[in-house]
Design a protein around this motif. Structure first.
Motif, PDB file in Angstrom:
ATOM      1  N   UNK B  10      91.182  33.187  20.663  1.00  0.00           N
ATOM      2  CA  UNK B  10      92.610  33.462  20.486  1.00  0.00           C
ATOM      3  C   UNK B  10      93.152  32.512  19.430  1.00  0.00           C
ATOM      4  N   UNK B  11      93.844  33.069  18.455  1.00  0.00           N
ATOM      5  CA  UNK B  11      94.406  32.242  17.391  1.00  0.00           C
ATOM      6  C   UNK B  11      95.901  32.533  17.252  1.00  0.00           C
ATOM      7  N   UNK B  12      96.610  31.557  16.703  1.00  0.00           N
ATOM      8  CA  UNK B  12      98.070  31.700  16.635  1.00  0.00           C
ATOM      9  C   UNK B  12      98.680  31.389  15.275  1.00  0.00           C
ATOM     10  N   UNK B  13      97.929  30.712  14.428  1.00  0.00           N
ATOM     11  CA  UNK B  13      98.545  30.204  13.202  1.00  0.00           C
ATOM     12  C   UNK B  13      98.583  31.246  12.094  1.00  0.00           C
ATOM     13  N   UNK B  14      99.659  31.205  11.324  1.00  0.00           N
ATOM     14  CA  UNK B  14      99.782  32.060  10.146  1.00  0.00           C
ATOM     15  C   UNK B  14      98.877  31.529   9.040  1.00  0.00           C
ATOM     16  N   UNK B  15      98.535  32.395   8.072  1.00  0.00           N
ATOM     17  CA  UNK B  15      97.687  31.930   6.977  1.00  0.00           C
ATOM     18  C   UNK B  15      98.361  30.846   6.140  1.00  0.00           C
ATOM     19  N   UNK B  16      97.555  30.029   5.510  1.00  0.00           N
ATOM     20  CA  UNK B  16      98.016  29.018   4.551  1.00  0.00           C
ATOM     21  C   UNK B  16      98.939  27.962   5.168  1.00  0.00           C
ATOM     22  N   UNK B  17      98.794  27.686   6.446  1.00  0.00           N
ATOM     23  CA  UNK B  17      99.646  26.676   7.077  1.00  0.00           C
ATOM     24  C   UNK B  17      98.865  25.433   7.473  1.00  0.00           C
ATOM     25  N   UNK B  18      97.654  25.608   7.960  1.00  0.00           N
ATOM     26  CA  UNK B  18      96.878  24.428   8.373  1.00  0.00           C
ATOM     27  C   UNK B  18      95.405  24.797   8.510  1.00  0.00           C
ATOM     28  N   UNK B  19      94.619  23.769   8.736  1.00  0.00           N
ATOM     29  CA  UNK B  19      93.161  23.956   8.726  1.00  0.00           C
ATOM     30  C   UNK B  19      92.631  24.653   9.976  1.00  0.00           C
TER      31      UNK B  19
END
Lengths: 126, 137
Positions: B10-19
């Motif tokens: 499960x992932x939550x982060x938008x692209x180009x925000x963090x590693x």
């Protein structure tokens, strides 16, 4: 398989979402038959404080009519059968009294968290 | 494959925000190379990872045109991961949270991505050997 979710990130976009999206997803999964328990730790323990009020947001002639109601969302989750507990020291360190918390939630000592985690086959850290 | 595994991430982060996003793709890559079946539940900003509208750009500061820059585009990486999984006898079932898609206008996604709900996360986790949550911080 019963899952323990540890919720630590707090107030992430709660005003935009009008809820906490992690608390929300647990309500949705519970509705789909999931067996869940939740441990609040860190700043997320503040979600249990009944008196918080995020209402009043307005931009120009637009007013938010459904602000996040985190304490009641947690209470609703508990009412659905999700066991809710919190790290007792995290509450105390923030100057929060137990009497300020919603009913039906259980304190867990910080030193007992590992034992709690050990009781579950699946643990998710949010 | 006797030891074929199924995992859910499960992932939550938008692209180009963090590693964390790249880390998630690296983990998926390892699993794909091993022929695992991989379920991905994209929640919140992560529904934009396979957004088909992503476009590479030149970079004047780098002094490179669009071809030379060969910019990292998450949707292309995800498509490559899907191909890699299939090549090794596995598959990637990528589910975008539908409500998260709606509130972001992110309905346009690459082939192989389907719309779902939190019920899918639970069902995928129940059917998996293990599940990893990579949450936003």
């Amino acid at each position: 398989m019963k899952t323990l979710s540890i919720i630590e990130s707090a107030y992430r976009a709660t005003v935009e979402e009008q809820d906490d999206t992690i608390v929300w997803i647990h309500g949705a999964m519970k509705g789909a038959g999931a067996e869940l328990a939740v441990l609040l730790r860190g700043n997320a323990v503040n979600y249990l404080v009944e008196a918080q009020n995020a209402g009043g947001l307005a931009f120009g002639d637009w007013e938010q009519t459904q602000p996040p109601r985190l304490a009641s969302d947690l209470a609703a989750l508990a009412a659905k059968g999700v066991e809710i507990c919190y790290v007792a020291e995290d509450v105390a360190e923030r100057g929060i009294e137990r009497s300020e918390l919603i009913a039906g939630v259980q304190p867990v000592a910080r030193e007992a968290v590992a034992e709690l985690v050990g009781r579950y086959e699946r643990v998710w850290h949010w | 494959m006797a030891d074929k595994k199924t995992i859910t991430i499960a992932i939550m982060d938008a692209p180009y925000e963090n590693a964390r996003s790249t880390t998630a793709l690296r983990l998926i890559d390892l699993a794909a190379r091993r022929g695992y079946n991989i379920n991905v539940f994209a929640y919140e900003g992560a529904v934009l990872q396979p957004f088909s509208g992503q476009t590479p750009h030149p970079n004047a500061v780098h002094g490179r045109n669009v071809e030379e820059e060969n910019h990292f585009i998450p949707k292309d990486a995800i498509a490559a991961l899907m191909r890699e999984a299939e090549r090794n006898g596995g598959k990637i079932d990528w589910v975008n949270c539908g409500l998260c898609v709606d509130e972001r206008g992110a309905g346009a996604a690459i082939a192989g991505v389907r719309r779902g709900s939190p019920a899918d996360l639970w069902q995928m986790a129940e059917a998996s050997d293990n599940t990893l949550v990579i949450a936003t911080r």
